[in-house]
Design a protein around this motif. Structure first.
Motif, PDB file in Angstrom:
ATOM      1  N   LEU A 175      14.013 -31.825 -14.750  1.00  0.00           N
ATOM      2  CA  LEU A 175      13.335 -31.926 -16.037  1.00  0.00           C
ATOM      3  C   LEU A 175      13.935 -33.013 -16.924  1.00  0.00           C
ATOM      4  O   LEU A 175      13.206 -33.783 -17.548  1.00  0.00           O
ATOM      5  CB  LEU A 175      13.396 -30.576 -16.769  1.00  0.00           C
ATOM      6  N   ASP A 176      15.258 -33.046 -17.038  1.00  0.00           N
ATOM      7  CA  ASP A 176      15.909 -34.105 -17.802  1.00  0.00           C
ATOM      8  C   ASP A 176      17.363 -34.207 -17.388  1.00  0.00           C
ATOM      9  O   ASP A 176      17.922 -33.296 -16.768  1.00  0.00           O
ATOM     10  CB  ASP A 176      15.780 -33.902 -19.317  1.00  0.00           C
ATOM     11  N   VAL A 177      17.971 -35.355 -17.726  1.00  0.00           N
ATOM     12  CA  VAL A 177      19.362 -35.627 -17.379  1.00  0.00           C
ATOM     13  C   VAL A 177      20.028 -36.300 -18.572  1.00  0.00           C
ATOM     14  O   VAL A 177      19.442 -37.183 -19.203  1.00  0.00           O
ATOM     15  CB  VAL A 177      19.494 -36.552 -16.143  1.00  0.00           C
ATOM     16  N   TRP A 178      21.250 -35.880 -18.869  1.00  0.00           N
ATOM     17  CA  TRP A 178      22.038 -36.458 -19.954  1.00  0.00           C
ATOM     18  C   TRP A 178      23.422 -36.791 -19.424  1.00  0.00           C
ATOM     19  O   TRP A 178      23.890 -36.166 -18.475  1.00  0.00           O
ATOM     20  CB  TRP A 178      22.177 -35.472 -21.118  1.00  0.00           C
ATOM     21  N   TRP A 179      24.091 -37.742 -20.051  1.00  0.00           N
ATOM     22  CA  TRP A 179      25.484 -37.983 -19.717  1.00  0.00           C
ATOM     23  C   TRP A 179      26.270 -38.316 -20.961  1.00  0.00           C
ATOM     24  O   TRP A 179      25.700 -38.703 -21.989  1.00  0.00           O
ATOM     25  CB  TRP A 179      25.647 -39.035 -18.621  1.00  0.00           C
ATOM     26  N   GLY A 180      27.575 -38.119 -20.868  1.00  0.00           N
ATOM     27  CA  GLY A 180      28.425 -38.368 -22.028  1.00  0.00           C
ATOM     28  C   GLY A 180      29.795 -37.761 -21.827  1.00  0.00           C
ATOM     29  O   GLY A 180      30.224 -37.485 -20.706  1.00  0.00           O
ATOM     30  N   GLU A 181      30.494 -37.510 -22.942  1.00  0.00           N
ATOM     31  CA  GLU A 181      31.843 -36.956 -22.919  1.00  0.00           C
ATOM     32  C   GLU A 181      31.914 -35.787 -23.898  1.00  0.00           C
ATOM     33  O   GLU A 181      31.311 -35.827 -24.969  1.00  0.00           O
ATOM     34  CB  GLU A 181      32.866 -38.023 -23.289  1.00  0.00           C
ATOM     35  N   TRP A 193      30.274 -31.929 -27.744  1.00  0.00           N
ATOM     36  CA  TRP A 193      29.988 -33.286 -27.294  1.00  0.00           C
ATOM     37  C   TRP A 193      30.578 -34.320 -28.249  1.00  0.00           C
ATOM     38  O   TRP A 193      30.401 -34.231 -29.455  1.00  0.00           O
ATOM     39  CB  TRP A 193      28.476 -33.519 -27.203  1.00  0.00           C
ATOM     40  N   HIS A 194      31.263 -35.294 -27.701  1.00  0.00           N
ATOM     41  CA  HIS A 194      31.677 -36.467 -28.462  1.00  0.00           C
ATOM     42  C   HIS A 194      30.601 -37.548 -28.373  1.00  0.00           C
ATOM     43  O   HIS A 194      30.395 -38.301 -29.320  1.00  0.00           O
ATOM     44  CB  HIS A 194      32.996 -37.023 -27.920  1.00  0.00           C
ATOM     45  N   HIS A 195      29.960 -37.618 -27.237  1.00  0.00           N
ATOM     46  CA  HIS A 195      28.826 -38.529 -27.069  1.00  0.00           C
ATOM     47  C   HIS A 195      27.917 -37.938 -26.006  1.00  0.00           C
ATOM     48  O   HIS A 195      28.376 -37.426 -24.984  1.00  0.00           O
ATOM     49  CB  HIS A 195      29.283 -39.922 -26.642  1.00  0.00           C
ATOM     50  N   CYS A 196      26.605 -37.977 -26.244  1.00  0.00           N
ATOM     51  CA  CYS A 196      25.630 -37.448 -25.297  1.00  0.00           C
ATOM     52  C   CYS A 196      24.337 -38.230 -25.436  1.00  0.00           C
ATOM     53  O   CYS A 196      23.806 -38.354 -26.545  1.00  0.00           O
ATOM     54  CB  CYS A 196      25.383 -35.959 -25.558  1.00  0.00           C
ATOM     55  N   GLU A 197      23.846 -38.766 -24.335  1.00  0.00           N
ATOM     56  CA  GLU A 197      22.587 -39.515 -24.385  1.00  0.00           C
ATOM     57  C   GLU A 197      21.777 -39.253 -23.127  1.00  0.00           C
ATOM     58  O   GLU A 197      22.325 -38.942 -22.064  1.00  0.00           O
ATOM     59  CB  GLU A 197      22.854 -41.006 -24.538  1.00  0.00           C
ATOM     60  N   GLU A 198      20.486 -39.380 -23.258  1.00  0.00           N
ATOM     61  CA  GLU A 198      19.583 -39.079 -22.159  1.00  0.00           C
ATOM     62  C   GLU A 198      19.533 -40.217 -21.160  1.00  0.00           C
ATOM     63  O   GLU A 198      19.588 -41.398 -21.528  1.00  0.00           O
ATOM     64  CB  GLU A 198      18.187 -38.789 -22.702  1.00  0.00           C
ATOM     65  N   ILE A 199      19.424 -39.853 -19.898  1.00  0.00           N
ATOM     66  CA  ILE A 199      19.212 -40.817 -18.825  1.00  0.00           C
ATOM     67  C   ILE A 199      17.731 -40.796 -18.476  1.00  0.00           C
ATOM     68  O   ILE A 199      17.184 -39.742 -18.144  1.00  0.00           O
ATOM     69  CB  ILE A 199      20.043 -40.463 -17.577  1.00  0.00           C
ATOM     70  N   PRO A 200      17.054 -41.929 -18.563  1.00  0.00           N
ATOM     71  CA  PRO A 200      15.618 -41.935 -18.247  1.00  0.00           C
ATOM     72  C   PRO A 200      15.386 -41.659 -16.771  1.00  0.00           C
ATOM     73  O   PRO A 200      16.100 -42.175 -15.905  1.00  0.00           O
ATOM     74  CB  PRO A 200      15.177 -43.355 -18.635  1.00  0.00           C
ATOM     75  N   LEU A 201      14.401 -40.825 -16.488  1.00  0.00           N
ATOM     76  CA  LEU A 201      14.031 -40.522 -15.120  1.00  0.00           C
ATOM     77  C   LEU A 201      12.947 -41.477 -14.654  1.00  0.00           C
ATOM     78  O   LEU A 201      12.280 -42.117 -15.460  1.00  0.00           O
ATOM     79  CB  LEU A 201      13.538 -39.081 -15.011  1.00  0.00           C
TER      80      LEU A 201
END
Length: 261
Positions: A175-181, A193-201
């Protein structure tokens, strides 16, 4: 468009790596769905067990030939962890549908394993605030000295833990994917979360703005600039007291028996 965080973390390969993460997880989900269909059962064990293994395998195979890559396999685990340019990639499912925000993501449904605790305490970001005692249990205790945790000691101290949080289910797939620290806050697997952003599929619209802005940028969810996170590695003496202790437990990448739960 790549964020400042992605470029600072992965350098000129950031776009290639981001695309590889999305492709690897999509493949893992497709394999898990195929396993579920082949099993011809209403129980989700085939989907969960296949996904639990394939997400690590797909990431390892995707990046195996890239320069500056190390694949580590902690003792007692059947899964491989990818360290790419000093960044350890750790995928976990945070939701089975879109009813849960990634802001409220947790590592599994129970107490994080010894390996997960070691990953955060050794390679996670510097905490933004001093942790308080949780439920009468002191939070700042030494990390567990499990075989899996000891295996991480051969990695450089400046290794950074990059979380890959995804939502999926057997019917709809990825459905969705995010990455960050993020920081690991407590024994329930709660994150800050210190940083979190979506990864486009593949085939999706461009990803939205980061949920937590890196230094020098403004969060789209607040009227002012977010505080600048300190993402430099922690000294060893600070890491040693970052997480609560727990008994040695079998390694489970999402701190749960399987992902089909």
């Amino acid at each position: 468009m790549l964020s400042t965080w992605a470029l600072e973390t992965f350098g000129p390969r950031a776009e290639q790596i981001r695309h590889g993460v999305a492709e690897a997880l999509a493949l893992a989900l497709e394999n898990a769905q195929d396993a579920q269909k082949t099993a011809r059962t209403d129980h989700l064990h085939p989907f969960g067990f296949t996904l639990m293994s394939r997400k690590f395998e797909a990431l390892a195979r995707t990046f195996a030939d890239m320069a500056d890559v190390e694949i580590i396999k902690p003792p007692g685990s059947q899964h491989e962890l990818v360290v790419l340019g000093g960044n350890l990639l750790f995928p976990f499912r945070y939701a089975k549908d879109r009813s849960v925000s990634v802001v409220n993501a947790r590592i599994g449904d129970g107490r994080p394993s010894g390996l997960v605790q070691a990953l955060f305490s050794r390679f996670g970001p510097q905490p933004w605030a001093e942790q308080l005692a949780l439920g009468g249990v002191e939070a700042a205790l030494p990390e567990p000295a499990t075989p899996a945790a000891r295996a991480l000691t051969r990695l450089p101290e400046d290794t950074r833990l990059v979380l890959i949080a995804y939502a999926c289910n057997a019917r709809a797939g990825l459905l969705d994917v995010w990455w960050g620290e993020a920081e690991l806050l407590d024994r329930t697997g709660s994150l800050h979360w210190h940083h979190c952003e979506e990864i486009p599929l593949a085939g999706a619209l461009p990803a939205g703005l980061p949920l937590v802005a890196p230094a020098g940028q403004e969060s789209p969810f607040a009227g002012g600039a977010m505080p600048a996170p300190e993402l430099n590695p922690r000294p060893r003496h600070e890491r040693a007291t970052a997480l609560p202790a727990t008994g040695e437990a079998p390694y489970a990448p999402d701190a749960a028996a399987y992902e089909g739960r």
